[in-house]
Scaffold this motif. Structure first.
Motif: not given
Lengths: 238, 74
Positions: A101, A166, A169, A172-174, A235-238, B25, B33-37, B39-40, B45-49, B52
């Motif tokens: 995860q 993986e 890779d 990425d942006e996150r 907890y988030g990158v928003t 996936e 992006v990654s699979r975890q992104t 999920i987030a 928990r994440f707002c894409p650009s 994306s």
């Protein structure tokens, strides 16, 4: 120096041959299926093949006449790790919902954070009241321990991460967002550090103390950087 | 001018299931992006650009407003 009986040589040679036969079989399975677990199990068998050879060499060169198993411990630990990693890859292939995860980068950042905290907490606890020449070996030791923990830890994290594809890779942006925020928090720590160092220079504190405080702020800055990344991953990158 | 707290919610998970149960996936590979992104993103928990977000819209063939909603706070 100890002499080795012919029975030990034959035993070790048979073990190595059996392991190599297993490795050949696993390579054949990998060529047929291209599944990563066979490569990991092949690596584990190679480690198991090496363990008694190294143990034998250590015993032959030892002055004590009691048998030693220490020579192959690293290989046995690595073999167990590779076996577990292979089992994890197989389990994820059969049930994709068991995939990691957290990304490899997130785990890597957590490892660096924990290792920085433990190693430099130990360094400052041991050296805070020592003179400059006495601190240098502790500092060098701390850096060596940090590097070793990170190399071994990253190898362990990489082989236990599933799926292993993986690992190749790029960020990425996150990841980049978390990195940016971590660096921004670290900047404030370093800025405070610069003002404190200027203050210490005004009060003519010894050069070594100033260097140690500067190094301390660099370490705290790195800890804040990685803690900031972890916070934003969790907890988030928003 | 006081800044109101607002957040962005998305329907990525819902759209993924309505598009032939696409896996996280597959979506991650499609938008780079990654699979975890992914999920987030689904967990909020994440707002894409914007880039994306537009790619997600293209994958599901729906306008952005149908995927992302701005929820105004107090």
């Amino acid at each position: 120096m100890n002499s080795i009986s012919i029975v030990a040589y034959v035993g070790v040679a048979s073990w190595v041959l059996a392991c190599l036969a297993g490795v050949v079989r696993l390579i054949w399975m990998w060529l047929k299926t291209r599944q990563m677990e066979y490569v990991l199990w092949g690596g584990a068998l190679l480690m198991l093949a090496m363990a008694p050879c190294i143990s034998l060499v250590v015993y032959a060169n030892s002055t004590s006449d009691s048998p030693t198993w220490m020579g192959g411990v690293v290989q046995i630990v690595a073999a167990v790790l590779l076996m577990l990693a292979g089992l994890r890859q197989r389990s994820v292939r059969k049930s994709p919902e068991k995939m990691s995860q957290s990304s490899f980068r997130e785990k890597s950042d957590l490892l660096v954070l924990l290792s920085l905290c433990c190693v430099f907490l130990g360094y400052y606890a041991l050296s805070w009241n020592l003179s400059a020449p006495a601190m240098v070996p502790i500092l060098v030791g701390a850096v060596v321990v940090l590097v070793v923990i990170n190399i071994v830890g990253h190898i362990a994290l990489a082989v236990m991460h599933a799926p292993m594809d993986e690992l190749n890779d790029g960020p990425d942006e996150r990841d980049l967002g978390a990195r940016r925020r971590g660096l921004r928090h670290a900047y404030y720590v370093l800025a405070v550090g610069i003002w404190i160092i200027l203050g210490l220079a005004v009060f003519q504190v010894s050069q070594w103390s100033i260097a140690n405080v500067a190094f301390g702020f660099m370490v705290i800055g790195e800890i804040v950087n990685y803690a900031g990344r972890m916070y934003h991953y969790r907890y988030g990158v928003t | 001018m006081a800044r109101s707290k607002s957040r962005v919610e998305n329907r990525v998970r819902e759209l993924r299931f309505s598009h032939g149960a696409m896996t996280q996936e597959q979506l991650a590979n499609a938008i780079g992006v990654s699979r975890q992104t992914v999920i987030a993103m689904e967990q909020g928990r994440f707002c894409p650009s914007l880039e994306s977000a537009l790619k997600i819209g293209r994958v599901f063939n729906v306008p952005l407003e149908e995927i992302f909603q701005l929820i105004e706070g107090q």
